[in-house]
Design a protein around this motif. Sequence first.
Motif, PDB file in Angstrom:
ATOM      1  N   GLY A  91       0.810  -1.211   0.000  1.00  0.00           N
ATOM      2  CA  GLY A  91       0.000   0.000   0.000  1.00  0.00           C
ATOM      3  C   GLY A  91       0.843   1.260   0.000  1.00  0.00           C
ATOM      4  N   VAL A  92       1.915   1.248   0.793  1.00  0.00           N
ATOM      5  CA  VAL A  92       2.778   2.430   0.896  1.00  0.00           C
ATOM      6  C   VAL A  92       3.640   2.591  -0.355  1.00  0.00           C
ATOM      7  N   LEU A  93       4.334   1.513  -0.736  1.00  0.00           N
ATOM      8  CA  LEU A  93       5.314   1.596  -1.817  1.00  0.00           C
ATOM      9  C   LEU A  93       4.678   1.612  -3.205  1.00  0.00           C
ATOM     10  N   ALA A  94       3.549   0.914  -3.386  1.00  0.00           N
ATOM     11  CA  ALA A  94       2.956   0.801  -4.718  1.00  0.00           C
ATOM     12  C   ALA A  94       1.797   1.769  -4.954  1.00  0.00           C
ATOM     13  N   SER A  95       1.352   2.471  -3.921  1.00  0.00           N
ATOM     14  CA  SER A  95       0.239   3.417  -4.095  1.00  0.00           C
ATOM     15  C   SER A  95       0.617   4.818  -3.633  1.00  0.00           C
ATOM     16  N   ALA A  96       0.875   4.974  -2.335  1.00  0.00           N
ATOM     17  CA  ALA A  96       1.093   6.304  -1.768  1.00  0.00           C
ATOM     18  C   ALA A  96       2.363   6.964  -2.302  1.00  0.00           C
ATOM     19  N   VAL A  97       3.503   6.244  -2.245  1.00  0.00           N
ATOM     20  CA  VAL A  97       4.778   6.841  -2.681  1.00  0.00           C
ATOM     21  C   VAL A  97       4.765   7.192  -4.171  1.00  0.00           C
ATOM     22  N   PRO A  98       4.352   6.270  -5.088  1.00  0.00           N
ATOM     23  CA  PRO A  98       4.313   6.648  -6.509  1.00  0.00           C
ATOM     24  C   PRO A  98       3.365   7.813  -6.789  1.00  0.00           C
ATOM     25  N   PHE A  99       2.238   7.857  -6.083  1.00  0.00           N
ATOM     26  CA  PHE A  99       1.276   8.946  -6.277  1.00  0.00           C
ATOM     27  C   PHE A  99       1.929  10.292  -5.963  1.00  0.00           C
ATOM     28  N   LEU A 100       2.566  10.387  -4.817  1.00  0.00           N
ATOM     29  CA  LEU A 100       3.214  11.636  -4.419  1.00  0.00           C
ATOM     30  C   LEU A 100       4.419  11.940  -5.308  1.00  0.00           C
ATOM     31  N   ALA A 101       5.173  10.893  -5.674  1.00  0.00           N
ATOM     32  CA  ALA A 101       6.332  11.088  -6.547  1.00  0.00           C
ATOM     33  C   ALA A 101       5.901  11.613  -7.913  1.00  0.00           C
ATOM     34  N   ASP A 102       4.794  11.091  -8.428  1.00  0.00           N
ATOM     35  CA  ASP A 102       4.292  11.537  -9.730  1.00  0.00           C
ATOM     36  C   ASP A 102       3.893  13.017  -9.679  1.00  0.00           C
ATOM     37  N   LEU A 103       3.252  13.430  -8.575  1.00  0.00           N
ATOM     38  CA  LEU A 103       2.852  14.826  -8.435  1.00  0.00           C
ATOM     39  C   LEU A 103       4.075  15.745  -8.461  1.00  0.00           C
ATOM     40  N   VAL A 104       5.124  15.354  -7.746  1.00  0.00           N
ATOM     41  CA  VAL A 104       6.351  16.159  -7.694  1.00  0.00           C
ATOM     42  C   VAL A 104       7.034  16.177  -9.057  1.00  0.00           C
ATOM     43  N   ALA A 105       7.139  14.994  -9.684  1.00  0.00           N
ATOM     44  CA  ALA A 105       7.852  14.887 -10.961  1.00  0.00           C
ATOM     45  C   ALA A 105       7.162  15.673 -12.074  1.00  0.00           C
ATOM     46  N   LEU A 106       5.827  15.581 -12.138  1.00  0.00           N
ATOM     47  CA  LEU A 106       5.089  16.239 -13.223  1.00  0.00           C
ATOM     48  C   LEU A 106       5.129  17.765 -13.133  1.00  0.00           C
ATOM     49  N   ARG A 107       5.533  18.284 -11.982  1.00  0.00           N
ATOM     50  CA  ARG A 107       5.710  19.724 -11.851  1.00  0.00           C
ATOM     51  C   ARG A 107       7.069  20.179 -12.375  1.00  0.00           C
ATOM     52  N   ARG A 108       7.952  19.224 -12.640  1.00  0.00           N
ATOM     53  CA  ARG A 108       9.328  19.576 -12.999  1.00  0.00           C
ATOM     54  C   ARG A 108       9.764  19.073 -14.375  1.00  0.00           C
ATOM     55  N   ILE A 109       9.062  18.096 -14.921  1.00  0.00           N
ATOM     56  CA  ILE A 109       9.412  17.583 -16.247  1.00  0.00           C
ATOM     57  C   ILE A 109       8.153  17.501 -17.102  1.00  0.00           C
ATOM     58  N   PRO A 110       8.296  17.597 -18.449  1.00  0.00           N
ATOM     59  CA  PRO A 110       7.134  17.517 -19.338  1.00  0.00           C
ATOM     60  C   PRO A 110       6.424  16.168 -19.225  1.00  0.00           C
ATOM     61  N   THR A 111       5.142  16.169 -19.534  1.00  0.00           N
ATOM     62  CA  THR A 111       4.338  14.961 -19.430  1.00  0.00           C
ATOM     63  C   THR A 111       4.864  13.838 -20.322  1.00  0.00           C
ATOM     64  N   ASN A 112       5.304  14.198 -21.548  1.00  0.00           N
ATOM     65  CA  ASN A 112       5.792  13.156 -22.457  1.00  0.00           C
ATOM     66  C   ASN A 112       7.084  12.522 -21.940  1.00  0.00           C
ATOM     67  N   VAL A 113       7.953  13.325 -21.328  1.00  0.00           N
ATOM     68  CA  VAL A 113       9.185  12.788 -20.744  1.00  0.00           C
ATOM     69  C   VAL A 113       8.839  11.852 -19.585  1.00  0.00           C
ATOM     70  N   PHE A 114       7.880  12.269 -18.773  1.00  0.00           N
ATOM     71  CA  PHE A 114       7.439  11.436 -17.650  1.00  0.00           C
ATOM     72  C   PHE A 114       6.902  10.094 -18.152  1.00  0.00           C
ATOM     73  N   GLY A 115       6.076  10.155 -19.197  1.00  0.00           N
ATOM     74  CA  GLY A 115       5.499   8.932 -19.748  1.00  0.00           C
ATOM     75  C   GLY A 115       6.553   7.979 -20.273  1.00  0.00           C
ATOM     76  N   ILE A 116       7.561   8.528 -20.949  1.00  0.00           N
ATOM     77  CA  ILE A 116       8.645   7.693 -21.476  1.00  0.00           C
ATOM     78  C   ILE A 116       9.430   7.055 -20.333  1.00  0.00           C
ATOM     79  N   LEU A 117       9.674   7.824 -19.264  1.00  0.00           N
ATOM     80  CA  LEU A 117      10.383   7.280 -18.106  1.00  0.00           C
ATOM     81  C   LEU A 117       9.607   6.111 -17.489  1.00  0.00           C
ATOM     82  N   MET A 118       8.284   6.213 -17.490  1.00  0.00           N
ATOM     83  CA  MET A 118       7.470   5.144 -16.902  1.00  0.00           C
ATOM     84  C   MET A 118       7.559   3.844 -17.690  1.00  0.00           C
ATOM     85  N   SER A 119       8.061   3.926 -18.937  1.00  0.00           N
ATOM     86  CA  SER A 119       8.223   2.724 -19.738  1.00  0.00           C
ATOM     87  C   SER A 119       9.258   1.773 -19.155  1.00  0.00           C
ATOM     88  N   ILE A 120      10.031   2.265 -18.200  1.00  0.00           N
ATOM     89  CA  ILE A 120      11.057   1.420 -17.583  1.00  0.00           C
ATOM     90  C   ILE A 120      10.451   0.457 -16.565  1.00  0.00           C
TER      91      ILE A 120
END
Length: 296
Positions: A214-243
């Motif tokens: 619950g913590v590692l697969a839901s809460a942490v990614p959710f908050l990390a995504d919010l922080v990341a999307l404020r600093r990098i373009p959406t398309n770059v974020f999407g490509i990174l998620m391909s990993i």
Amino acid sequence: MTKLKHAAGDRATGLVTALGGALSNQFGAASGSLAFPVIGPLGVVAVRQIVAAVILLPLVRPRVLDLTRAQWWPVLLLALVFGTMNLTLYLAIDRIGLGLAVTLEFCGPLAVALLTSRTRSSVICAVIAGAGVTAITRPQPTTDYAGIGLALIAACSWAAYILLNRTIGSRISGAQGTATATGVSAALFLPVGVWILLTSRPDAFTLLCAIGAGVLASAVPFLADLVALRRIPTNVFGILMSINPVLAALIGAVLLDEHLGTVESIGIVLIVTANTAALRLSARTTRSATAGAAEG
């Protein structure tokens, strides 16, 4: 010069945060799978949804009473999608392993990206992805078709998750819609979770693994995504998620002793390649459409 350094620092922070969120997500999935022998995938998903809601609701504090009927229906659908996506993924992980299940699940966002672009190049991406899926699902005496089917249902659920989030994002500000859907999903799973915990009487290690999911697969990614999307373009974020499929395969091999064959590994590479190319193509199509509208 200072502004350029600040922008570069923000971008680097966004990249590291996005990758950290992806890594946390796969560690969470692996953690949850360790609790399967005692409480099963359904028990893990129930605990995961409840833990995610307990963490996210106080942080976001959604104004539930202010939501209109037009805002509520996509939230309720998203809550159902949350449950379906997580349950079918965990059931698939239990049958075919972390790496293959996560890879097949990625066909969901890939399909959305391909349908959005609708170009000749997207057809090539679809063929590459199809080859990857064929490599993973090729008929063998040991092929688990039920596990593959569950992973593909999770993929469809992820596609629905993306489309519903777009609708919710246009109707509800911030993360209130997603947090509310998480709360509704947790409420639906609460009776199931209580019943499983009372009947199975899990030990401390099992509970820790389920809570970790619950913590590692839901809460942490959710908050990390919010922080990341404020600093990098959406398309770059999407490509990174391909990993994610690659991380899932590596974590599955190291922590869960899940070793993939050469053909399965090639299938993962093909799907990741198709997903990355499709996201780049989708971003280029969006930029072209925006430029054309501006000129018009």
